[in-house]
Enzyme design. Structure first.
Site, PDB file in Angstrom:
ATOM      1  N   GLU A   1       3.588  -4.961  -1.339  1.00  0.00           N
ATOM      2  CA  GLU A   1       4.404  -4.314  -2.374  1.00  0.00           C
ATOM      3  C   GLU A   1       4.012  -2.844  -2.534  1.00  0.00           C
ATOM      4  O   GLU A   1       4.860  -1.971  -2.667  1.00  0.00           O
ATOM      5  CB  GLU A   1       4.237  -5.069  -3.694  1.00  0.00           C
ATOM      6  CG  GLU A   1       4.893  -4.415  -4.893  1.00  0.00           C
ATOM      7  CD  GLU A   1       3.915  -4.187  -6.020  1.00  0.00           C
ATOM      8  OE1 GLU A   1       3.714  -3.012  -6.397  1.00  0.00           O
ATOM      9  OE2 GLU A   1       3.340  -5.176  -6.527  1.00  0.00           O
TER      10      GLU A   1
ATOM     11  N   GLU B   1      -4.047   1.170   0.853  1.00  0.00           N
ATOM     12  CA  GLU B   1      -3.500   0.362  -0.239  1.00  0.00           C
ATOM     13  C   GLU B   1      -4.214  -0.975  -0.368  1.00  0.00           C
ATOM     14  O   GLU B   1      -4.317  -1.506  -1.481  1.00  0.00           O
ATOM     15  CB  GLU B   1      -2.002   0.137  -0.037  1.00  0.00           C
ATOM     16  CG  GLU B   1      -1.182   1.410   0.030  1.00  0.00           C
ATOM     17  CD  GLU B   1      -1.181   2.169  -1.291  1.00  0.00           C
ATOM     18  OE1 GLU B   1      -1.311   1.535  -2.355  1.00  0.00           O
ATOM     19  OE2 GLU B   1      -1.042   3.408  -1.252  1.00  0.00           O
TER      20      GLU B   1
END
Length: 992
Positions: free
Chosen positions: A73, A146
């Protein structure tokens, strides 16, 4: 509406209309379509709202704890085929008029919602999000940044682990309540995706490989697994054409094994017993939860009954389970997990106590069962049940935001609640029919509801007793998690491994610092300053007077037939020594008995007649002619809402609370104080940046000093002292004293938001005419800023920090305020984002100014750093003081105007306008601020940043671990620290 109802069977831009119908409950038309080539599903709620929403959802079940959907995401929004920027999400935050822009990982789905009130901007956002989702770059560097990577700045130094999601989830798992909720839910659904942590557990995130990460996207991020929700006034055909021509048309249908499998039912109840990290103050306490798996989420009747019974059983002061558990003395208050959960494939209900003992689990289980058996045997309280039904219906009809999500996204959430489990996407939007069924059953008596309790709670074998014990030892070990984990994982590293990870660390740092290319930036669709509305949106307002010369601000807005009434009282007569008692008073006054009814009877009365009655303080600076004086706007407002036919009863309730409250109730005061104390303490891991800002700003401003006493660390410590003293009769005396000082017709203001405000005048005049009237004395409040150059540390058991620095501002001149709004936006989406989040690995970095308190602040959230972050605050301001490119300033202007124009629900619009006007912020003043923003240039931001760098009145606070503070001192920072809560005094030695 711009959309004609599309008939079933019509083909349109590659889509087939499956169904079209009106939804009168929402004043919408619903169109349900399927993309014929790929099978992508789409629902459009068509209405007159210009705040259009696009939400792209995927079913994303998981079967491990590596957090792959969460990392994905984050990662898909880090560059795509058409927009090869390393962070287009940040660029959109900078320079669009978005009213919502985010992405969310749920236990079984991932959503990508965007909304805007400007058509061009809306399609720009949809374009970027679709390309990000369907064609992300997903480079290894993105995965490392991330997700996670080994960090080795020095080839001969210690190995560490970094990653934005890794650090975020360290913060999540520093929260004891997070363990309670996540582990209990997993244990209730052990054979499903819900057993695993979709966000990722820090211990397991490093198990995820890049290949698994890419494969997850390949598997689930396909139109054949897509659920697209649209909302607003743009024609359906226009969006369908955009999707077909730009994205969906290039894909073919393929099978995606993404169905969310239900949990098989148990033949016998189960028990979960675990420990979880917690603050030392809570060591040895426990949360004990009873949880029942209920019916399928696709059944709207099941969903409504779950909400109604949650309110009936635990939602009011008169609720039987709440009353039994709180009065038992087995724990301090209801655990935060208590309530109905309707967003999984099977719904569940949970109830329990926090700050109890593990040894009490059996007694709590038995008490819950006995209470439910009594309800079934004796029959339900008819008024309490009716109030629960009415309040549930009121909430479904009300046009309001949730605080985090706008109204249009709340409707999307209701849609997905059935849709992704292969149910009717309109099941929870069309609530009138199941609600009518419930009302019909209610008219027959209580047998239908007793059967529900008997079937789903008393005879339901699929239930769990969860016992989660707080461990200070585990809490203290959190600070060592990364070092311990990195040491274990790197124990077998060869020289070649160390060289590889050292080079990777250097490469990531260089990539993080590399500015985007002009070509990549040019590819991103943008608005220009010419696209921005030059005027603020005005809120319809007329100013009137009620007898006694009481100011009355009327807001004739569409409210879906709901009357919103706000009655305020000045607090300038409350002396300083009583200020910390105000939050207790605001809770007690809306939950106490009145006019001969006890607090339980009043709770039922309020549920029957209103959509809720609340109360809260507002403390900030009023705008003076010079814009410089420290003049307080310090009010307490009662907020009440009801349907027109119930206005007289709502007014009668307020009258009784104002004139005949039963404030002398030590047991209720104790219960409320425990609940407030526990909520504040539990809020620190989730909102530590706000606590840190408050602690710093309190040393610079009278308004923020009072705020800290009412809602920050000062209030937490005050409540802890009061509970230790246990003088609840003394507390009751303070409540009476406050009430006599506050309720005063001569210091009253009224705001009313409703289609026809004047219809309410007779009832208002009757209420206000009965209020006492006295001149009273005004308290002079003195405040001296406590400025020093030391960092103030508050010790918490956490593996991450919350760092804040605040600057005192000279006043509220429109020019200064406009430039500060722009500076805050630029920092939050620019250097603080880049340096604190991207390079530093924190979950977030931000700057803020709210225009009502003379404070500018920078902060970080779930931050592995401390000294580095403080340097970033300084260096970022220095970089802006040196001058920004004009194009970047223009982007920030667009983003700032977008925030100013964010849509609000009718009550927020009406009451917000009242507060602005009462505090001297006229529409003309706010328009001046807007024009300053629109006309700002590089030199304006440079001058504003430079003034902050010169400002000596500043303060710094950090919530973090003792280990982090020791490291900061070793690095040369002047840091003083103190425990979150002082050690309780040792018991006195017995007299001999």
């Amino acid at each position: 509406m711009k959309n004609e109802l599309l008939p079933a069977g019509k083909r349109l831009h590659g889509f087939l209309v499956k169904r079209s119908e009106e939804i009168p409950e929402l004043r919408c038309q619903a169109v349900i379509l399927e993309h014929e080539k790929t099978g992508a599903r789409l629902v459009h709620l068509v209405n007159d709202d210009p705040n259009n929403l696009f939400c792209l959802g995927f079913r994303t079940p998981v079967y491990d704890n590596t957090g792959v959907p969460h990392i994905l995401e984050h990662s898909v929004l880090s560059g795509s085929r058409k927009f090869p920027l390393k962070d287009p999400f940040k660029e959109l935050l900078k320079g669009s008029l978005q009213t919502f822009l985010n992405a969310m990982t749920y236990p079984d789905k991932t959503l990508y919602p965007v909304s805007s009130q400007v058509e061009t901007d809306f399609y720009n956002l949809v374009d970027v999000y679709c390309d990000a989702v369907f064609h992300p770059l997903l480079t290894r560097e993105t995965f490392y940044q991330e997700g996670w990577h080994f960090d080795l700045p020095d080839p001969d130094g210690e190995v560490s682990i970094k990653g934005i999601v890794y650090n975020e989830m360290k913060g999540v798992f520093s929260d004891f309540h997070s363990h309670v909720t996540r582990k209990t839910m997993g244990a209730l659904f052990p054979d499903t995706t819900y057993y695993f942590e979709s966000g990722g557990e820090p211990e397991h995130i490093p198990e995820l490989t890049y290949e698994q990460f890419v494969d997850f996207h390949r598997t689930y991020y396909h139109p054949s697994n897509a659920y697209i929700f649209l909302y607003g006034n743009l024609p359906t055909a226009r969006t369908l054409a955009f999707l077909e021509e730009n994205y969906l048309g290039e894909f073919d249908r393929r099978p995606v094994a993404a169905a969310i499998k239900p949990q098989p039912r148990w033949s016998a109840p189960r028990t979960l017993e675990i420990e979880a990290p917690a603050p030392k103050e809570d060591d040895g306490t426990a949360s004990v939860i009873l949880a029942w798996m209920l019916g399928p989420a696709t059944d709207p009747l099941n969903g409504l009954l779950g909400q109604i019974f949650s309110r009936y059983l635990i939602g009011t002061q008169n609720s039987p389970l709440r009353r039994a558990l709180i009065d038992s003395g087995l724990g301090e208050d209801l655990d935060e997990m208590s309530g109905f959960e309707g967003e999984l494939v099977q719904t569940f209900f949970a109830v329990g106590l926090r700050k109890t003992k593990a040894a009490h689990a059996g007694a709590i289980r038995d008490l819950v069962r006995e209470t439910l058996e009594k309800e079934v045997a004796d029959g339900l309280d008819d008024d309490l049940l009716e109030g629960s039904i009415r309040r549930t219906e009121f909430r479904l009809r009300e046009i309001t935001d949730s605080g985090h999500y706008p109204y249009n996204l709340l409707l999307a959430d209701r849609c997905y609640r059935s849709w992704i489990y292969d149910g009717d996407p309109l099941a929870h939007l069309r609530f009138a029919a199941p609600l009518a069924r419930i009302k019909e059953e209610k008219a027959k008596g209580s047998e239908f509801f007793r059967d529900w309790l008997r079937t789903w709670l008393l005879e339901n074998r699929h239930h769990l007793v969860s016992v989660v014990t707080a461990s200070a030892r585990l809490g203290e070990e959190l600070g060592e998690l990364t070092a311990r984990q990195a040491a274990a994982l790197s124990r077998g590293f060869t020289a070649e491994d160390r060289h590889f990870y050292h080079q990777l660390t250097k490469k990531l740092a260089a990539e993080q610092q590399r500015p985007p290319s002009p070509e990549a930036l040019a590819a991103l669709p943008r608005l220009s300053l010419a696209d921005l509305p030059p005027k603020n949106r005005e809120v319809a307002t007329s100013e009137a007077r009620l007898p006694g010369d009481i100011p009355w601000l009327q807001h004739p807005l569409f409210t879906a037939g709901i009357i919103y009434l706000d009655i305020g009282f000045d607090l300038d007569s409350v002396p300083d020594d009583l200020l910390p008692y105000l939050p207790l008073y605001t809770q007690l006054i809306c939950r106490c008995g009145a006019a001969g009814l006890d607090y339980r009877q009043m709770a039922t009365r309020i549920s029957l007649a209103t959509g809720g009655i609340g109360c809260g303080e507002l403390c900030f600076n009023a705008l003076t002619a010079s814009g410089e004086a420290e003049k307080l706007f310090f009010r307490l407002f009662f907020h009440a809402k009801a349907l027109p036919e119930r206005l007289p009863e709502m007014i009668a309730i307020l009258r009784d609370l104002f004139l005949e409250p039963q404030l002398d109730h030590p047991k209720l005061l104790k219960d409320i104080a425990l609940e407030m104390r526990n909520d504040l303490q539990a809020g620190i891991p989730r909102s530590g940046h706000q606590f840190a800002i408050s602690h710093a700003a309190a040393r610079l401003s009278l308004a923020r000093h009072i705020d800290e006493q009412l809602a920050g660390l000062g209030q937490l410590r005050f409540l802890t002292r009061q509970l230790a003293a246990a003088d609840f009769s003394g507390l009751a005396a303070r409540m009476k004293e406050l009430h006599e000082l506050i309720i005063n017709r001569r210091r009253c203001q009224v705001s009313l938001t409703y289609d026809r405000p004047e219809d309410c005048r007779p009832e208002l005049e009757k209420l206000l005419g009965e209020l006492p009237a006295s001149d009273g004395r005004r308290c002079e409040r003195r405040f001296t800023p406590a400025v020093d150059d030391q960092i103030h540390g508050i010790e918490i058991n956490s593996s991450v920090n919350y760092v804040a620095r605040a600057w005192r501002l000279p006043g509220f001149d429109p020019e200064l305020l406009g430039h500060l709004h722009l500076l805050a936006r630029n920092l939050s989406t620019g250097l603080l984002w880049d340096k604190i989040r991207v390079e530093g690995g924190a979950y977030g970095g931000m700057a803020a100014v709210n225009g009502s308190q003379p404070i500018f602040a920078c902060a970080s959230y779930r931050d592995p750093n401390l000294a580095r972050t403080l340097q970033v605050f300084h260096d970022s301001l220095a970089a802006i003081a040196a001058g920004l490119p004009p194009a970047e300033v223009e982007q920030s202007i667009i983003g700032t105007i977008g925030r100013l124009d964010a849509p609000k629900g009718p009550h927020d619009r009406g009451f917000g306008e009242t507060i602005a006007r009462l505090s001297g912020r006229s529409p003309a003043y706010r328009q001046q601020v807007r024009e300053v923003i629109l006309g700002s240039r590089t030199a304006d931001l440079a001058r504003t940043a430079a003034s902050l760098l010169r400002e000596k009145r500043q303060a710094t606070s950090v919530y973090g671990s003792p280990k982090a503070f020791a490291e900061a001192r070793a690095a040369g920072l002047r840091l003083v620290s103190e425990p979150l809560l002082p050690e309780p005094p040792a018991p006195a030695a017995p007299k001999t």
